[in-house]
Scaffold this motif. Structure first.
Motif, PDB file in Angstrom:
ATOM      1  N   PHE A  15      92.659  29.124  27.395  1.00  8.91           N
ATOM      2  CA  PHE A  15      91.931  28.922  28.641  1.00  8.91           C
ATOM      3  C   PHE A  15      92.580  29.737  29.746  1.00  8.91           C
ATOM      4  N   ARG A  16      91.763  30.495  30.460  1.00  6.77           N
ATOM      5  CA  ARG A  16      92.235  31.280  31.597  1.00  6.77           C
ATOM      6  C   ARG A  16      91.424  30.876  32.816  1.00  6.77           C
ATOM      7  N   ASN A  17      92.129  30.445  33.839  1.00  5.56           N
ATOM      8  CA  ASN A  17      91.469  29.979  35.058  1.00  5.56           C
ATOM      9  C   ASN A  17      90.942  31.173  35.839  1.00  5.56           C
ATOM     10  N   LYS A  18      89.615  31.247  35.974  1.00 10.91           N
ATOM     11  CA  LYS A  18      88.983  32.336  36.723  1.00 10.91           C
ATOM     12  C   LYS A  18      88.245  31.794  37.943  1.00 10.91           C
ATOM     13  N   GLU A  19      88.839  30.797  38.572  1.00  9.11           N
ATOM     14  CA  GLU A  19      88.207  30.151  39.718  1.00  9.11           C
ATOM     15  C   GLU A  19      88.149  31.108  40.910  1.00  9.11           C
ATOM     16  N   LYS A  20      86.962  31.214  41.516  1.00  3.07           N
ATOM     17  CA  LYS A  20      86.767  31.990  42.740  1.00  3.07           C
ATOM     18  C   LYS A  20      85.958  31.141  43.710  1.00  3.07           C
ATOM     19  N   VAL A  21      86.370  31.148  44.968  1.00  4.10           N
ATOM     20  CA  VAL A  21      85.761  30.275  45.972  1.00  4.10           C
ATOM     21  C   VAL A  21      85.124  31.149  47.043  1.00  4.10           C
ATOM     22  N   LEU A  22      83.876  30.841  47.364  1.00  6.68           N
ATOM     23  CA  LEU A  22      83.181  31.505  48.463  1.00  6.68           C
ATOM     24  C   LEU A  22      83.346  30.664  49.721  1.00  6.68           C
ATOM     25  N   VAL A  23      83.862  31.256  50.797  1.00  7.13           N
ATOM     26  CA  VAL A  23      84.072  30.563  52.075  1.00  7.13           C
ATOM     27  C   VAL A  23      83.160  31.200  53.104  1.00  7.13           C
ATOM     28  N   THR A  24      82.299  30.403  53.703  1.00  6.64           N
ATOM     29  CA  THR A  24      81.381  30.905  54.723  1.00  6.64           C
ATOM     30  C   THR A  24      81.131  29.804  55.743  1.00  6.64           C
ATOM     31  N   CYS A  25      80.407  30.147  56.803  1.00  6.51           N
ATOM     32  CA  CYS A  25      80.155  29.192  57.885  1.00  6.51           C
ATOM     33  C   CYS A  25      78.735  29.390  58.401  1.00  6.51           C
ATOM     34  N   SER A  26      78.312  28.466  59.234  1.00  8.21           N
ATOM     35  CA  SER A  26      76.982  28.528  59.828  1.00  8.21           C
ATOM     36  C   SER A  26      77.033  29.334  61.116  1.00  8.21           C
ATOM     37  N   ARG A  27      75.875  29.693  61.610  1.00  5.97           N
ATOM     38  CA  ARG A  27      75.789  30.406  62.881  1.00  5.97           C
ATOM     39  C   ARG A  27      76.060  29.452  64.046  1.00  5.97           C
ATOM     40  N   ARG A  28      76.431  30.060  65.189  1.00  4.20           N
ATOM     41  CA  ARG A  28      76.742  29.320  66.418  1.00  4.20           C
ATOM     42  C   ARG A  28      77.914  28.357  66.220  1.00  4.20           C
ATOM     43  N   ILE A  29      78.913  28.788  65.446  1.00  5.24           N
ATOM     44  CA  ILE A  29      80.114  28.000  65.258  1.00  5.24           C
ATOM     45  C   ILE A  29      81.077  28.273  66.405  1.00  5.24           C
ATOM     46  N   SER A  30      81.818  27.263  66.830  1.00  3.15           N
ATOM     47  CA  SER A  30      82.743  27.426  67.951  1.00  3.15           C
ATOM     48  C   SER A  30      83.998  28.175  67.495  1.00  3.15           C
ATOM     49  N   TYR A  31      84.768  28.649  68.458  1.00  5.24           N
ATOM     50  CA  TYR A  31      85.901  29.520  68.136  1.00  5.24           C
ATOM     51  C   TYR A  31      87.007  28.729  67.422  1.00  5.24           C
ATOM     52  N   ARG A  32      87.210  27.454  67.790  1.00  5.99           N
ATOM     53  CA  ARG A  32      88.269  26.664  67.161  1.00  5.99           C
ATOM     54  C   ARG A  32      87.970  26.446  65.687  1.00  5.99           C
ATOM     55  N   TYR A  33      86.735  26.154  65.371  1.00  6.24           N
ATOM     56  CA  TYR A  33      86.356  25.929  63.976  1.00  6.24           C
ATOM     57  C   TYR A  33      86.355  27.243  63.193  1.00  6.24           C
ATOM     58  N   ARG A  34      86.024  28.338  63.862  1.00  2.00           N
ATOM     59  CA  ARG A  34      86.094  29.632  63.178  1.00  2.00           C
ATOM     60  C   ARG A  34      87.549  29.998  62.861  1.00  2.00           C
ATOM     61  N   HIS A  35      88.466  29.707  63.780  1.00  4.48           N
ATOM     62  CA  HIS A  35      89.887  29.959  63.514  1.00  4.48           C
ATOM     63  C   HIS A  35      90.393  29.091  62.373  1.00  4.48           C
ATOM     64  N   LEU A  36      89.901  27.837  62.286  1.00  2.00           N
ATOM     65  CA  LEU A  36      90.284  26.981  61.168  1.00  2.00           C
ATOM     66  C   LEU A  36      89.809  27.572  59.844  1.00  2.00           C
ATOM     67  N   MET A  37      88.590  28.094  59.814  1.00  2.00           N
ATOM     68  CA  MET A  37      88.080  28.709  58.595  1.00  2.00           C
ATOM     69  C   MET A  37      88.919  29.929  58.199  1.00  2.00           C
ATOM     70  N   LEU A  38      89.304  30.738  59.162  1.00  2.00           N
ATOM     71  CA  LEU A  38      90.125  31.911  58.865  1.00  2.00           C
ATOM     72  C   LEU A  38      91.513  31.510  58.364  1.00  2.00           C
ATOM     73  N   ASN A  39      92.055  30.409  58.891  1.00  2.00           N
ATOM     74  CA  ASN A  39      93.331  29.918  58.378  1.00  2.00           C
ATOM     75  C   ASN A  39      93.218  29.483  56.923  1.00  2.00           C
ATOM     76  N   VAL A  40      92.118  28.848  56.583  1.00  2.00           N
ATOM     77  CA  VAL A  40      91.894  28.434  55.185  1.00  2.00           C
ATOM     78  C   VAL A  40      91.746  29.667  54.294  1.00  2.00           C
ATOM     79  N   VAL A  41      91.075  30.698  54.784  1.00  2.00           N
ATOM     80  CA  VAL A  41      90.927  31.942  54.011  1.00  2.00           C
ATOM     81  C   VAL A  41      92.287  32.579  53.758  1.00  2.00           C
ATOM     82  N   ASP A  42      93.181  32.538  54.757  1.00  2.00           N
ATOM     83  CA  ASP A  42      94.523  33.100  54.566  1.00  2.00           C
ATOM     84  C   ASP A  42      95.336  32.318  53.546  1.00  2.00           C
ATOM     85  N   LEU A  43      95.078  31.018  53.443  1.00  2.00           N
ATOM     86  CA  LEU A  43      95.838  30.200  52.503  1.00  2.00           C
ATOM     87  C   LEU A  43      95.355  30.356  51.064  1.00  2.00           C
ATOM     88  N   LEU A  44      94.109  30.804  50.862  1.00  2.00           N
ATOM     89  CA  LEU A  44      93.530  30.891  49.522  1.00  2.00           C
ATOM     90  C   LEU A  44      93.272  32.350  49.168  1.00  2.00           C
TER      91      LEU A  44
END
Length: 341
Positions: free
Chosen positions: A76-105
Motif C-alpha cells: 500500500f502506498r499512500n497517494k493522498e492529495k487534498v484540494l484546498v479552495t474557498c468561496s468568493r467574498r471571503i474576508s482577509y482573516r479567513y483567507r490568511h487562515l486558509m493560506l496557513n493551512v496550505v503552508d502546513l500541508l
C-alpha cells in the motif's frame, strides 16, 4: 578472383548450381531478425548490476527478500492529495487562515475561488477530479462574518460541515515557534475521540487529510512538529507545536532524551464546531447532526432582541412615571404666587 570467375560462370550456366555454391562455399546468410536476437542476448548478459538507492543516511542496498519477491505481493502506498479552495467574498482573516493551512500541508493543491451556494457540490467534485485529488477542504464564508469548513472524501463521501470559531492566524499571534516547511507532522488526538462513533469517523477523516504521505515529493523526511486535536465542550480545538531540542555542538542530546524536549507553539489556532456529517460528498443522507449547535444567525438575533429590550424598558419606565404623576398630584404651594405681585 578465381572464385569470383568460377561463380560467374556457374550463374551463367544454371541457377541451381549457383545456389549450391553459395551454401557450400560462401556460407548461408543470416536473417536480419536472427542477428538482432543474438545481439540482444549478448546485451542482456552484459547488463550491470543495479546500483543501491541513495538516501539521506547513506547508500541503502536492497535486501535479498525484497529482490526475490514475486509480482503477486503488493504494498500500500499512500497517494493522498487534498484540494484546498474557498468561496468568493471571503474576508482577509479567513483567507490568511486558509493560506496557513496550505503552508502546513505540502500534499495539497490550491485552486481558484468557487461560488458558495450555486451547485457547489457538483462543481467541487468536478474540480477534485480534474486536479486528481482524493479529498477536499472548502472554506465557505457567509455574510462576511461566518466561516464554514467542509471536509470531504471525493467522490463518494463522507463529508463533514464545521463552523470555524476562535480563528488566530500566524500573522496575528507572532509566536516564537518555528519548524521546517514541508516536514511531516505527528498527529495527536485526545482520548475523547474513541468514545462515540461520529468522533471516530471525524478522527479517521482528519488523519487522512492532515496526515502527509510518506516519501511525498514535496515533503521532507523529518518530524519536527505536532498537530494536536482535542475535544473540549463538543468542539475540536487545533494547535500546532514545534518539537524543540535545545543542545550545543559540544553537548548533543542522545536519541530518546524526551525529558529535555519541549513544545513551542507555532500557530495557527482555530476551533471546529461540527454541524452535520453527510453520507455523500458535499451532501447526501445525514449520518449525524449536532443537537447542541446554534447557528450564528440565531445568536445575532438574540443579541438584537436584548438590545431592543433595553429600549422597551426605558419607554415603559417613562409611561409608568407619567401615570404615577397623574395619580399622585402635588399639593398647591401657598407661596407660589407670592412674587407675582
Amino acid at each position: 578472383m578465381v572464385v569470383y570467375k568460377f561463380e560467374r560462370s556457374l550463374r551463367s550456366d544454371s541457377p541451381q548450381l549457383s545456389q549450391i555454391f553459395q551454401q557450400k562455399v560462401m556460407g548461408k546468410k543470416r536473417k536480419h531478425s536472427e542477428a538482432e536476437a543474438a545481439t540482444r542476448e549478448k546485451k542482456e548478459e552484459e547488463v550491470a548490476p543495479e546500483r543501491p538507492k541513495r538516501t539521506l543516511s547513506g547508500w541503502k542496498e536492497k535486501k535479498d527478500d525484497q529482490v526475490n519477491q514475486t509480482g503477486s505481493t503488493t504494498f500500500f502506498r499512500n497517494k493522498e492529495k487534498v484540494l484546498v479552495t474557498c468561496s468568493r467574498r471571503i474576508s482577509y482573516r479567513y483567507r490568511h487562515l486558509m493560506l496557513n493551512v496550505v503552508d502546513l500541508l505540502p500534499h495539497c493543491k490550491k485552486d481558484n475561488k468557487v461560488e458558495s451556494k450555486s451547485s457547489n457540490g457538483a462543481t467541487l467534485n468536478e474540480l477534485v477530479d480534474l486536479k486528481s485529488c482524493s479529498s477536499c477542504m472548502f472554506f465557505e464564508c457567509r455574510k462576511g462574518k461566518d466561516l464554514y469548513l467542509w471536509m470531504s472524501k471525493c467522490p463518494n463521501g463522507p463529508s463533514v460541515k464545521f463552523l470555524v470559531n476562535a480563528v488566530h492566524t500566524m500573522e496575528e499571534l507572532k509566536l516564537t515557534g518555528n519548524h521546517l516547511k514541508g516536514s511531516r507532522p505527528i498527529l495527536t488526538f485526545s482520548s475523547n475521540f474513541d468514545k462515540d462513533a461520529h468522533w471516530k469517523l471525524l478522527k479517521e477523516m482528519i488523519t487522512q487529510i492532515f496526515g502527509i504521505p510518506k516519501e511525498h515529493r514535496k515533503s521532507k523526511p523529518y518530524h519536527d512538529h505536532v498537530f494536536v486535536f482535542s475535544i473540549v465542550d463538543d468542539h475540536i480545538w487545533f494547535r500546532n507545536y514545534q518539537i524543540s531540542v535545545p543542545h550545543n555542538e559540544s553537548d548533543k542530546i542522545a536519541r530518546g532524551g524526551l525529558d529535555k524536549m519541549t513544545l513551542v507553539e507555532v500557530g495557527p489556532r482555530f476551533c471546529l464546531n461540527p454541524i452535520k456529517i453527510f453520507g455523500g460528498s458535499f451532501g447526501g443522507p445525514t449520518l449525524y447532526e449536532n443537537p447542541f449547535y446554534i447557528s450564528p444567525n440565531q445568536i445575532r438575533a438574540l443579541e438584537k432582541k436584548k438590545k431592543a429590550g433595553h429600549y422597551v424598558k426605558k419607554v415603559k419606565a417613562k409611561t409608568r412615571r407619567k401615570m404615577h404623576e397623574l395619580d399622585n398630584p402635588l399639593e398647591a404651594d401657598e407661596f407660589s404666587e407670592m412674587w407675582k405681585e
